[in-house]
Design a protein around this motif. Structure first.
Motif, PDB file in Angstrom:
ATOM      1  N   MET A   1     -13.704  -0.206  -6.573  1.00  0.00           N
ATOM      2  CA  MET A   1     -12.778   0.390  -5.619  1.00  0.00           C
ATOM      3  C   MET A   1     -13.116   1.888  -5.639  1.00  0.00           C
ATOM      4  SD  MET A   1      -8.717   0.067  -5.391  1.00  0.00           S
ATOM      5  CE  MET A   1      -8.633  -1.348  -4.813  1.00  0.00           C
ATOM      6  N   GLU A   2     -13.031   2.767  -4.359  1.00  0.00           N
ATOM      7  CA  GLU A   2     -13.192   4.221  -4.319  1.00  0.00           C
ATOM      8  C   GLU A   2     -12.160   5.020  -4.784  1.00  0.00           C
ATOM      9  OE1 GLU A   2     -10.661   3.323  -0.796  1.00  0.00           O
ATOM     10  OE2 GLU A   2     -12.150   2.077  -1.843  1.00  0.00           O
ATOM     11  N   ARG A   3     -12.517   6.011  -5.078  1.00  0.00           N
ATOM     12  CA  ARG A   3     -11.689   7.206  -5.797  1.00  0.00           C
ATOM     13  C   ARG A   3     -10.608   7.469  -4.632  1.00  0.00           C
ATOM     14  NH1 ARG A   3     -13.188   9.711 -10.151  1.00  0.00           N
ATOM     15  NH2 ARG A   3     -12.196  11.838  -9.469  1.00  0.00           N
ATOM     16  N   PRO A   4      -9.440   7.822  -5.428  1.00  0.00           N
ATOM     17  CA  PRO A   4      -8.149   8.037  -4.243  1.00  0.00           C
ATOM     18  C   PRO A   4      -8.616   9.293  -3.669  1.00  0.00           C
ATOM     19  CG  PRO A   4      -7.623   8.420  -6.618  1.00  0.00           C
ATOM     20  CD  PRO A   4      -8.944   7.589  -6.632  1.00  0.00           C
ATOM     21  N   GLU A   5      -7.889   9.509  -2.328  1.00  0.00           N
ATOM     22  CA  GLU A   5      -8.090  10.824  -1.752  1.00  0.00           C
ATOM     23  C   GLU A   5      -6.897  12.002  -2.454  1.00  0.00           C
ATOM     24  OE1 GLU A   5      -7.227  10.424   2.236  1.00  0.00           O
ATOM     25  OE2 GLU A   5      -8.564   8.411   2.302  1.00  0.00           O
ATOM     26  N   PRO A   6      -7.087  13.017  -2.218  1.00  0.00           N
ATOM     27  CA  PRO A   6      -6.118  14.221  -2.966  1.00  0.00           C
ATOM     28  C   PRO A   6      -4.943  14.067  -2.815  1.00  0.00           C
ATOM     29  CG  PRO A   6      -8.050  15.158  -2.119  1.00  0.00           C
ATOM     30  CD  PRO A   6      -8.286  13.965  -1.543  1.00  0.00           C
ATOM     31  N   ALA A   7      -4.419  13.408  -1.615  1.00  0.00           N
ATOM     32  CA  ALA A   7      -2.969  13.448  -1.249  1.00  0.00           C
ATOM     33  C   ALA A   7      -2.636  11.974  -1.396  1.00  0.00           C
ATOM     34  CB  ALA A   7      -2.748  13.727   0.257  1.00  0.00           C
ATOM     35  N   GLU A   8      -3.280  11.092  -1.813  1.00  0.00           N
ATOM     36  CA  GLU A   8      -3.062   9.806  -1.818  1.00  0.00           C
ATOM     37  C   GLU A   8      -2.161   9.385  -3.286  1.00  0.00           C
ATOM     38  OE1 GLU A   8      -5.549   6.370  -0.245  1.00  0.00           O
ATOM     39  OE2 GLU A   8      -5.967   6.513  -2.391  1.00  0.00           O
ATOM     40  N   VAL A   9      -1.261   8.299  -3.336  1.00  0.00           N
ATOM     41  CA  VAL A   9      -0.567   7.870  -4.460  1.00  0.00           C
ATOM     42  C   VAL A   9      -1.058   6.347  -4.588  1.00  0.00           C
ATOM     43  CG1 VAL A   9       1.516   7.395  -5.726  1.00  0.00           C
ATOM     44  CG2 VAL A   9       1.258   9.814  -4.633  1.00  0.00           C
ATOM     45  N   ARG A  10      -1.478   6.037  -5.819  1.00  0.00           N
ATOM     46  CA  ARG A  10      -1.792   4.645  -6.194  1.00  0.00           C
ATOM     47  C   ARG A  10      -0.853   4.070  -7.167  1.00  0.00           C
ATOM     48  NH1 ARG A  10      -8.333   3.680  -5.105  1.00  0.00           N
ATOM     49  NH2 ARG A  10      -8.533   4.816  -3.306  1.00  0.00           N
ATOM     50  N   MET A  11      -0.711   2.910  -6.933  1.00  0.00           N
ATOM     51  CA  MET A  11      -0.180   1.905  -8.136  1.00  0.00           C
ATOM     52  C   MET A  11      -0.916   0.733  -8.407  1.00  0.00           C
ATOM     53  SD  MET A  11       3.679   0.156  -8.278  1.00  0.00           S
ATOM     54  CE  MET A  11       4.555   1.790  -8.512  1.00  0.00           C
ATOM     55  N   SER A  12      -1.190   0.578  -9.324  1.00  0.00           N
ATOM     56  CA  SER A  12      -2.167  -0.707  -9.786  1.00  0.00           C
ATOM     57  C   SER A  12      -1.305  -1.722 -10.473  1.00  0.00           C
ATOM     58  CB  SER A  12      -3.520  -0.541 -10.179  1.00  0.00           C
ATOM     59  OG  SER A  12      -4.127  -0.106  -9.236  1.00  0.00           O
ATOM     60  N   GLN A  13      -1.334  -2.949 -10.403  1.00  0.00           N
ATOM     61  CA  GLN A  13      -0.394  -3.799 -11.069  1.00  0.00           C
ATOM     62  C   GLN A  13      -1.119  -5.229 -11.257  1.00  0.00           C
ATOM     63  OE1 GLN A  13       2.624  -3.290 -12.406  1.00  0.00           O
ATOM     64  NE2 GLN A  13       3.590  -1.499 -11.550  1.00  0.00           N
ATOM     65  N   ALA A  14      -0.799  -5.588 -12.535  1.00  0.00           N
ATOM     66  CA  ALA A  14      -1.484  -6.849 -12.740  1.00  0.00           C
ATOM     67  C   ALA A  14      -0.485  -8.057 -12.348  1.00  0.00           C
ATOM     68  CB  ALA A  14      -2.096  -7.161 -14.148  1.00  0.00           C
ATOM     69  N   ILE A  15      -0.477  -8.983 -11.871  1.00  0.00           N
ATOM     70  CA  ILE A  15       0.596  -9.791 -11.362  1.00  0.00           C
ATOM     71  C   ILE A  15       0.781 -10.838 -12.392  1.00  0.00           C
ATOM     72  CG2 ILE A  15       1.288 -11.655  -9.540  1.00  0.00           C
ATOM     73  CD1 ILE A  15      -0.867 -10.337  -7.447  1.00  0.00           C
ATOM     74  N   GLN A  16       1.902 -10.641 -12.971  1.00  0.00           N
ATOM     75  CA  GLN A  16       2.278 -11.690 -13.839  1.00  0.00           C
ATOM     76  C   GLN A  16       3.164 -12.877 -13.480  1.00  0.00           C
ATOM     77  OE1 GLN A  16       0.970 -10.886 -16.978  1.00  0.00           O
ATOM     78  NE2 GLN A  16       0.276  -9.044 -16.737  1.00  0.00           N
ATOM     79  N   PRO A  17       3.404 -13.891 -14.296  1.00  0.00           N
ATOM     80  CA  PRO A  17       4.364 -15.226 -13.761  1.00  0.00           C
ATOM     81  C   PRO A  17       5.718 -14.618 -13.399  1.00  0.00           C
ATOM     82  CG  PRO A  17       3.136 -15.744 -15.797  1.00  0.00           C
ATOM     83  CD  PRO A  17       2.764 -14.248 -15.597  1.00  0.00           C
ATOM     84  N   ALA A  18       6.084 -13.460 -14.117  1.00  0.00           N
ATOM     85  CA  ALA A  18       7.682 -13.122 -13.691  1.00  0.00           C
ATOM     86  C   ALA A  18       7.566 -12.513 -12.353  1.00  0.00           C
ATOM     87  CB  ALA A  18       7.832 -11.959 -14.719  1.00  0.00           C
ATOM     88  N   HIS A  19       6.533 -12.211 -11.871  1.00  0.00           N
ATOM     89  CA  HIS A  19       6.377 -11.598 -10.313  1.00  0.00           C
ATOM     90  C   HIS A  19       6.103 -12.624  -9.215  1.00  0.00           C
ATOM     91  CE1 HIS A  19       4.377  -7.801 -12.878  1.00  0.00           C
ATOM     92  NE2 HIS A  19       5.630  -7.927 -12.857  1.00  0.00           N
ATOM     93  N   ALA A  20       6.080 -13.962  -9.653  1.00  0.00           N
ATOM     94  CA  ALA A  20       5.586 -14.809  -8.752  1.00  0.00           C
ATOM     95  C   ALA A  20       6.727 -15.676  -8.432  1.00  0.00           C
ATOM     96  CB  ALA A  20       4.467 -15.487  -9.263  1.00  0.00           C
ATOM     97  N   ASN A  21       6.625 -16.274  -7.118  1.00  0.00           N
ATOM     98  CA  ASN A  21       7.417 -17.379  -6.747  1.00  0.00           C
ATOM     99  C   ASN A  21       7.197 -18.617  -7.281  1.00  0.00           C
ATOM    100  OD1 ASN A  21       5.332 -18.385  -5.312  1.00  0.00           O
ATOM    101  ND2 ASN A  21       5.970 -17.340  -3.053  1.00  0.00           N
ATOM    102  N   PRO A  22       7.872 -19.965  -6.906  1.00  0.00           N
ATOM    103  CA  PRO A  22       7.451 -21.140  -7.272  1.00  0.00           C
ATOM    104  C   PRO A  22       5.849 -21.506  -7.023  1.00  0.00           C
ATOM    105  CG  PRO A  22       9.588 -21.064  -6.537  1.00  0.00           C
ATOM    106  CD  PRO A  22       9.184 -19.805  -6.130  1.00  0.00           C
ATOM    107  N   ARG A  23       5.459 -20.842  -5.965  1.00  0.00           N
ATOM    108  CA  ARG A  23       4.210 -21.489  -5.743  1.00  0.00           C
ATOM    109  C   ARG A  23       3.030 -20.653  -6.397  1.00  0.00           C
ATOM    110  NH1 ARG A  23       2.969 -23.576  -0.463  1.00  0.00           N
ATOM    111  NH2 ARG A  23       1.580 -21.677   0.084  1.00  0.00           N
ATOM    112  N   GLY A  24       3.397 -19.738  -7.338  1.00  0.00           N
ATOM    113  CA  GLY A  24       2.473 -19.156  -8.129  1.00  0.00           C
ATOM    114  C   GLY A  24       1.727 -17.816  -7.453  1.00  0.00           C
ATOM    115  N   GLU A  25       2.594 -17.536  -6.250  1.00  0.00           N
ATOM    116  CA  GLU A  25       2.087 -16.247  -5.629  1.00  0.00           C
ATOM    117  C   GLU A  25       3.189 -15.093  -5.755  1.00  0.00           C
ATOM    118  OE1 GLU A  25       0.558 -19.156  -1.682  1.00  0.00           O
ATOM    119  OE2 GLU A  25       2.611 -18.020  -1.634  1.00  0.00           O
ATOM    120  N   LEU A  26       2.555 -14.053  -5.630  1.00  0.00           N
ATOM    121  CA  LEU A  26       3.291 -12.747  -5.781  1.00  0.00           C
ATOM    122  C   LEU A  26       4.676 -12.824  -4.860  1.00  0.00           C
ATOM    123  CD1 LEU A  26       3.963  -9.694  -6.855  1.00  0.00           C
ATOM    124  CD2 LEU A  26       2.444  -9.117  -5.036  1.00  0.00           C
ATOM    125  N   SER A  27       5.623 -12.415  -5.329  1.00  0.00           N
ATOM    126  CA  SER A  27       6.917 -12.735  -4.260  1.00  0.00           C
ATOM    127  C   SER A  27       6.979 -11.417  -3.435  1.00  0.00           C
ATOM    128  CB  SER A  27       8.157 -12.890  -5.046  1.00  0.00           C
ATOM    129  OG  SER A  27       8.621 -11.595  -5.604  1.00  0.00           O
TER     130      SER A  27
END
Length: 555
Positions: A1-27
């Motif tokens: 993934m490319e480097r962020p731009e100067p004015a850009e804010v980035r958040m990265s999250q590893a999807i855990q079971p607590a973040h998922a719906n019953p189908r195993g997808e990110l809610s």
């Protein structure tokens, strides 16, 4: 993934079971929390002071993300106004095993800077570094106009909807009422639900709203609802720790494989709770698809409005759909991948026949929905994945063969169509096929557009059948793109003209809208312009005022 731009804010999250719906997808609710937090940090990075969410709109969900994958949210300010900012949000998912990245979602938030004491605020302008920054900066102004005029546009469309009979309201087998989809829930705002200003975190409110809307949609389809888009989360006022938030959700309307659910939120402090007098702090309209256990798309039953409130919500959903169409196709910027074919004189017959066949196939598709009906003119739209098509039907008091002669000669198009500045024949291929060079006016402050199109004309094989005028862009080496124009494309368009009797006919104009020509249509589809109706009326007037003698001399 490319480097962020100067004015850009980035958040990265590893999807855990607590973040998922019953189908195993990110809610979707969890994603909305992360989106709101990232957008807020981008706004505060630019403003240098605390900011609060005013609205989140134009949220589109393109892909799902699953447990074990990584979500990256990119947010940056596209334009700053006096005290508010628009933040563009893009969500990417990456599979850690394959490294493949996909676009999950795009959205736009509006944040307002909070003054310190009585200090006046005037935000600094955004520094534009790339061509894309300039494009988004211009589009941000268009999106702001749409937001500011949203209420007036909605009221006008509701009035318009009440003035013509909506065929969807007709009785038919299998229609259902929405009473069984009503859901209510309550939440007590606790310290973990608060943001860094001490108010209820906007992302948390959106997550609660999405959860309730999902329950409402599932009661209608008895399947797995998938959030496809959000019309708008509009924050009307704050709430704080200790407030009771009451959520009400209900299905408003269905559109084949989509359903709109409306959610309203009211806040109560202790005194308001005892008196039953709450504060309306948020509303949103969420659009869902649904799949069954075989992962097949579900078609929703049509809605049968019963009460006065049912009809209000039913027609409101139709109006909002029009506004969504307009916002989607006028305020987004997509790099268009050309699909027009190279003109080859040796393959003339095949290209001409394919042009005509494509128009007939477009007209024959099912799923067209009426969006406007005024006197002699009806407008329909058809959505298929990322494609939007428009069908304009008009009644003309002139014989079909004379109407065909007028509409098939594109050199006359600028006489009645303001979207065409000039049309000239650059290659008279045959009696039934001509190639035109067309110029169009400036729209959204950009360069004017131009087109090179093949117009294929067909008379009916027998009396009483349909006259056809099919249009499609082609590549012609002798007419390369000009730096003064933006070369645009018509994917599939044209007229089908059917005789009603010896002195009148029905003219149907179709256009499968490409990204490059969408700005000419979107204002009308969104309800803040009448350009299609006005052009259709101009076309009718042009045809009905034409003299037979002039036609004979011309043809």
């Amino acid at each position: 993934m490319e480097r962020p731009e100067p004015a850009e804010v980035r958040m990265s999250q590893a999807i855990q079971p607590a973040h998922a719906n019953p189908r195993g997808e990110l809610s979707a609710g969890q994603l909305l929390k992360w989106i709101d937090a990232t957008a807020c940090l981008a706004a505060e990075k630019h403003a240098g002071i605390s900011c609060v969410t005013a609205s989140v709109d134009d949220i589109q969900f393109e892909e799902t993300a699953r447990v074990g994958q990584v979500i990256t949210i990119k947010a940056k300010v596209t334009r700053a106004f006096s005290t508010s900012m628009e933040i563009s949000i893009k969500v990417i998912v990456q599979d850690m095993l394959t490294g493949i990245e996909k676009l999950v979602s795009v959205a736009f938030s509006t944040f307002v800077a909070k003054p310190v004491g009585k200090e006046k605020i005037h935000l600094k302008p955004v520094t534009l570094l790339t061509e894309q920054d300039h494009v988004e900066h211009n589009l941000a102004s268009e999106r702001r106009k749409v937001r500011l005029h949203h209420e007036d546009t909605f009221k006008n469309l509701m009035k318009e909807n009440s003035e013509f009979d909506d065929p969807i309201c007709d009785e038919e087998e299998g229609m259902v009422s929405t009473g069984g989809t009503a859901v209510q829930s309550i939440e007590l705002v606790l310290p973990p639900h608060a943001n860094h200003h001490g108010n209820t975190f906007g992302g948390q409110i959106m997550a609660w709203m999405e959860s309730l809307a999902t329950i409402s949609a599932s009661r209608l389809c008895r399947a797995h609802p998938l959030l496809k888009s959000v019309d708008m989360f509009k924050f009307r006022g704050p709430s704080a720790v200790g407030d009771r938030l009451v959520f009400n959700a209900i299905v408003n309307n269905t559109f084949q494989t989509c359903v709109e659910v409306g959610v309203r939120v009211e806040a109560f402090d202790c005194q308001e709770w005892s008196k039953g007098q709450g504060r309306h702090i948020n509303s949103a309209f969420l659009i869902y698809n649904a799949v069954n256990d075989k992962e097949e798309m579900v078609t929703f039953p049509r809605i049968k409005p019963i009460s006065k409130d049912d009809f209000r919500r039913y027609r409101g959903a139709i109006a909002r759909k029009r506004i969504r169409l307009g916002r989607k196709y006028v305020t987004s910027h997509k790099e268009e991948v050309p699909v027009c074919v190279q003109w080859d004189i040796s393959n003339q017959v095949s290209l001409s026949n394919a042009n005509v066949e494509a128009l007939k196939n477009l007209a024959a598709k099912s799923g067209w929905e009426v969006t406007s009906a005024v006197e002699k003119i009806k407008i329909y739209t058809l959505e298929e994945h990322d494609l939007l098509s428009v069908w304009v039907e008009k009644h003309v008091e002139r014989p079909a063969h004379l109407t065909y002669h007028l509409l098939s000669d594109f050199t006359k198009r600028p006489l009645w169509d303001p979207h065409f500045v000039s049309c000239e024949v650059i290659n008279w291929v045959s009696e039934g096929d001509q190639i035109y060079y067309i110029t169009c006016p400036i729209v959204n402050g950009d360069k004017p557009k131009d087109l090179v199109v093949l117009v294929s004309r067909r008379r009916p094989l027998k009396d009483g059948s349909t006259y056809t005028v099919a249009v499609k862009s082609v590549l012609l080496p002798s007419v390369p793109p000009c730096p003064h124009y933006i070369r645009s494309e018509i994917i599939c368009a044209g007229f089908l003209i059917r005789a009603i009797d010896s002195s009148s006919c029905t003219v149907s104009y179709f256009n499968q809208i490409s990204a490059s020509i969408s700005p000419y249509f979107a204002g009308n589809l969104g309800g803040w312009s009448k350009s299609i109706e006005e052009t259709a009326a101009s076309c009718i007037k042009f045809i009905e005022n034409a003299t037979d003698g002039g036609l004979i001399n011309t043809f």
